[in-house]
Design an enzyme around this catalytic site. Structure first.
Site, PDB file in Angstrom:
ATOM      1  N   HIS A  37       0.820  -1.071   0.209  1.00 30.97           N
ATOM      2  CA  HIS A  37      -0.020   0.277   0.352  1.00 30.97           C
ATOM      3  C   HIS A  37       0.912   1.591  -0.361  1.00 30.97           C
ATOM      4  O   HIS A  37       0.675   1.885  -1.192  1.00 30.97           O
ATOM      5  CB  HIS A  37      -0.535  -0.153   1.355  1.00 30.97           C
ATOM      6  CG  HIS A  37      -1.868  -1.085   1.709  1.00 30.97           C
ATOM      7  ND1 HIS A  37      -1.744  -1.655   1.969  1.00 30.97           N
ATOM      8  CD2 HIS A  37      -3.016  -1.350   0.601  1.00 30.97           C
ATOM      9  CE1 HIS A  37      -2.984  -2.954   2.317  1.00 30.97           C
ATOM     10  NE2 HIS A  37      -3.161  -2.472   1.036  1.00 30.97           N
ATOM     11  N   MET A 186       2.596  -9.287  -0.299  1.00 33.98           N
ATOM     12  CA  MET A 186       2.099  -9.076   1.037  1.00 33.98           C
ATOM     13  C   MET A 186       0.404  -8.521   0.530  1.00 33.98           C
ATOM     14  O   MET A 186      -0.118  -8.087  -0.441  1.00 33.98           O
ATOM     15  CB  MET A 186       2.858  -7.637   1.025  1.00 33.98           C
ATOM     16  CG  MET A 186       3.967  -7.117   1.334  1.00 33.98           C
ATOM     17  SD  MET A 186       4.671  -5.908   2.167  1.00 33.98           S
ATOM     18  CE  MET A 186       6.251  -6.913   1.843  1.00 33.98           C
TER      19      MET A 186
END
Ligand code: PAF
Length: 282
Positions: A37, A186
């Protein structure tokens, strides 16, 4: 750092940017932020004058209420991570009521069949929920560019389709998967794995890489068979699906055509944690 909990608050603040025509980059998330992110945020900051991140666990995209309840919610820690990058990021963390106004239901979309493949088959209604929230967030934030990770490759294609069909003035940008050093993609869901499980989960990407090598000389059917056998032998996982599909249509393909781009897609359970990954094959 500016944090808005209501769409009215955010819209009022963004009015100034609309007036001065500052470019807005947008990173929609469900929180539990990881380095993937953060790399999307960095990309947005490098390409836009203003960057907005939404943190909202969207109930209408969960077809399983236990999964929704278990989804990690870590707003304070998320804000701390963002502060380490910049104080100028604008965070939008609304409540379910603020977004859905008492009607927590998804709109029905037609994504030209993209929604019936893979994740769509296994999570009925999921992409209507994704389409509903992403469209609503685009209407609130009115970004010039929006950034999505390629781990959810099907979601990325679906958002692009929605933007095209609704002629929304936003450029949708996909970013490569961010991986742990052992190769595990991830994901916020990795938070629910123990350290030992995280190590064992390296098997998923390792298998995808080997599948990619095999795809050079073998048919899609042979590669699929090989992957399914590998997961039968490994008792840590329950394979939900492994598919080889055309990148543009997401339809699985038995024959290889030279001008087409193919991708492998996988979903597995490690105990009750569902993990997905994908790799480009050619
Ligand atoms: O990928 C996600 O985290 C979510 O599906 C998204 C795009 C933020 C919509 O809720």
């Amino acid at each position: 750092m500016l944090i808005f909990n209501t769409q009215e608050g955010l819209k009022t603040h963004l009015q100034k940017n609309f007036a001065t025509k500052k470019t807005i980059g947008f990173v929609p998330t469900m929180g539990a932020l990881h380095r993937g992110h953060l790399s999307l945020i960095q990309k947005s900051m490098s390409e836009n004058e203003v960057t907005v991140m939404s943190i909202f666990v969207n109930p209408t995209q969960f077809n399983n209420s236990t999964d929704l309840d278990n989804y990690p919610r870590t707003l304070e820690a998320d804000v701390e991570k963002l502060k380490e990058i910049s104080d100028n990021i604008i965070v939008f963390a609304p409540s379910v009521d603020d977004i859905y106004n008492g009607q927590t239901i998804a709109q029905n979309f037609d994504f030209d069949g993209l929604e019936y493949e893979m994740e769509g088959k296994h999570r009925p209604g999921h992409f209507d929920g994704v389409g509903t929230i992403v469209k609503r967030l685009f209407e609130i934030v009115q970004p010039n560019k929006a950034y999505f990770g390629e781990k959810d490759f099907q979601q990325l294609q679906i958002v692009k389709k929605m933007v095209k069909k609704n002629q929304l003035p936003v450029q949708v940008i996909g970013q490569p998967i961010y991986r742990e050093t052992n190769g595990l993609a991830m994901s916020s869901r990795n938070e629910r794995l123990s350290k030992k499980e995280r190590n064992e989960a390296a098997f998923i990407y390792k298998t995808l890489q080997e599948a990619k090598l095999k795809f050079e000389t073998k048919t899609a059917a042979e590669v699929i068979q090989w992957v399914e056998n590998e997961f039968l032998k490994n008792t840590h996982f329950k394979l939900e699906y492994f598919e080889i599909a055309d990148e543009a249509t997401l339809k699985s393909s038995a024959i290889k055509e030279h001008h087409k781009k193919y991708r492998a897609f996988i979903a597995v359970f490690m105990n009750d944690v569902r993990l997905i990954d994908t790799i480009s094959l050619n």
